[in-house]
Design a protein around this motif. Structure first.
Motif, short mmCIF file in Angstrom:
data_model
loop_
_atom_site.label_atom_id
_atom_site.label_comp_id
_atom_site.label_asym_id
_atom_site.label_seq_id
_atom_site.Cartn_x
_atom_site.Cartn_y
_atom_site.Cartn_z
N ARG A 115 1.47 -58.14 63.09
CA ARG A 115 1.26 -57.35 61.87
C ARG A 115 2.46 -57.47 60.93
N SER A 116 3.65 -57.32 61.46
CA SER A 116 4.82 -57.39 60.59
C SER A 116 5.03 -58.80 60.03
N ILE A 134 6.46 -51.04 62.34
CA ILE A 134 5.12 -50.74 61.84
C ILE A 134 4.80 -49.25 61.94
N GLY A 172 13.74 -60.82 60.55
CA GLY A 172 13.18 -60.21 59.33
C GLY A 172 12.03 -59.25 59.63
N LEU A 173 11.66 -59.13 60.90
CA LEU A 173 10.56 -58.22 61.24
C LEU A 173 10.91 -56.78 60.85
N GLN A 174 9.90 -56.00 60.49
CA GLN A 174 10.10 -54.61 60.09
C GLN A 174 9.27 -53.72 61.00
N TRP A 222 2.69 -55.45 66.94
CA TRP A 222 3.81 -55.28 66.03
C TRP A 222 4.22 -56.62 65.40
N LYS A 262 2.74 -58.72 57.11
CA LYS A 262 3.12 -57.72 56.11
C LYS A 262 4.49 -58.02 55.49
N ASP A 263 5.43 -58.42 56.32
CA ASP A 263 6.82 -58.48 55.87
C ASP A 263 7.40 -59.90 55.78
N LEU A 264 6.78 -60.85 56.47
CA LEU A 264 7.36 -62.20 56.45
C LEU A 264 6.51 -63.16 55.62
N ASP A 265 5.53 -62.60 54.95
CA ASP A 265 4.73 -63.38 54.01
C ASP A 265 3.87 -64.45 54.71
#
Ligand code: PLP
Length: 374
Positions: A80-81, A223, A219-221, A77, A84-87
């Protein structure tokens, strides 16, 4: 036949007090914590009490703890996040991470085209910090993922230093702390770490439950998606009995840490002493300063005995392993040993002996006696 369990890095015996707590939840508190009636509210209270208790053990805020099904899920998680989400465009890790990190990073590289750098290791498997600094000074939003205690050879990362260096370069730091949580003090505020993960079955809790620590505002989102459990971070009805068991196991591990650590350190020293007496040519793989419950030894047996040693010990009721549990059935050499040993040494039989407070000197005597008959 007396059975001897010396494979505690693979999993640990569940504590009777943990089973008692879990059984109580299973029989008395079956409510779904998301339900608003009294059954659900009881479940919710158990869940949040467990979260507070776990957070306290590592000096986190309760809101920073997210329950997962295991350490592997938590590692997947976060990595991957982050991409995907933290650039995050680049991950710096090491070749001796657990496959839960290594294979995830490989997959992210394929899927998202991120770049991956493997930090240089010293001969004993410890991280070369000069190389880490060198890698960090290159461009690109970076996450560093380095395990705290290696599950095969017990090398220990200086977490405080690793986090400090990483933050000096404005990168994020994740650590797979599956082998160290519950076995050494961890203070997330002092460390200022971004992410870490734990798995209950490594500290005498149940299998199939773990947690991720995410620093506030990470800031994690999520998955995967579904209900609003875990504030939407991790959908799926919470396994309340597992989580309560994990909290109890962690609380007990830290309560008894000093005495258990002293006992286990003595056992490890005794094992090294006995092995050196009987097999003077045996060598410790990794650092001699390795973590107190893991000992990885190369034995001076013939190469062709490698495959049958575990079987021979198993016939005598003794459980040790050749590497991580996921690989122990395989004849492939360990990816960890492959990084630190030369080709000849890699062919030699090596065993991972890992201790818990339940072990005794007699266990070690039985192991050494059994090894003499290989
Ligand atoms: N990371 C390390 C260092 C481990 O030793 C393990 C367990 O073998 C894992 C991750 C995976 O944990 P889990 O079994 O909870 O998925």
């Amino acid at each position: 036949m007396r059975k001897v369990y010396l494979d505690n890095a693979s999993t640990t015996a569940i504590l009777p007090e943990v089973i008692a707590e879990m059984t109580k939840v299973l029989s008395d508190d079956f409510g779904n914590p998301s339900s608003t009636h009294s059954f659900g509210r009881s479940g919710k209270v158990l869940l949040e009490t467990a979260r507070k208790s776990i957070a306290k053990q590592i000096n986190a805020a309760a809101s920073e703890i997210i329950f997962t099904s295991c350490g592997t899920e938590a590692n997947n998680w976060i990595l991957r996040s982050a991409v995907k989400d933290l650039d995050v465009k680049r991950i710096i890790t090491s070749k001796i991470e657990h496959h839960a990190v290594l294979h995830t990073v490989e997959m992210l590289q394929q899927e998202f085209g991120i770049s991956v750098d493997y930090v240089a290791l010293k001969n004993d498997g410890t991280v070369d910090f000069t190389d880490l600094v060198e890698l960090l000074s290159q461009e690109g939003k970076t996450l560093v993922s380095l395990m705290h205690v290696n599950n095969e050879i017990g090398t220990v990362l200086d977490l405080e230093k690793a986090v400090r260096i990483t933050h000096d370069y404005n990168a994020l730091f994740h650590s797979d702390t599956v082998q160290s949580i519950g076995k050494t003090e961890i203070d997330v505020q002092k460390l200022d770490i971004d992410f870490l993960v734990a798995s209950a079955h490594k500290f005498h809790g149940p299998k199939g439950v773990g947690f991720a620590y995410l620093k506030k505002n990470s800031g994690l989102q999520p998955i995967f998606f579904g209900g609003e459990q875990e504030k939407g971070f991790r959908a799926g009805t919470e396994a309340v009995h597992q989580i309560v068991g994990m909290a109890k196991a962690l609380e007990m591990s830290y309560f008894e840490l000093d005495s258990h650590r002293t006992h286990i350190k003595e056992l490890k020293d005794y094992a090294i002493q006995q092995i050196e007496i009987v097999f003077p040519e045996a060598k410790i793989n990794g650092s001699t300063e390795g973590f107190y419950n893991i000992l990885n030894v190369m034995f001076p047996f013939l190469e062709d005995k490698t495959a049958m040693i575990l079987f021979h010990l198993d016939m005598k009721g003794i459980a040790v392993s050749r590497g991580s549990a996921c690989q122990s059935g395989s004849v492939k050499p360990s990816h960890v040993l492959a990084e630190i040993l030369n080709d000849d040494d890699l062919k030699q039989p090596s065993l991972r002996i890992s201790f818990s407070h339940f072990n005794t000197k007699e266990d070690i005597d039985l192991l050494v006696q059994a090894l003499q008959t290989v």
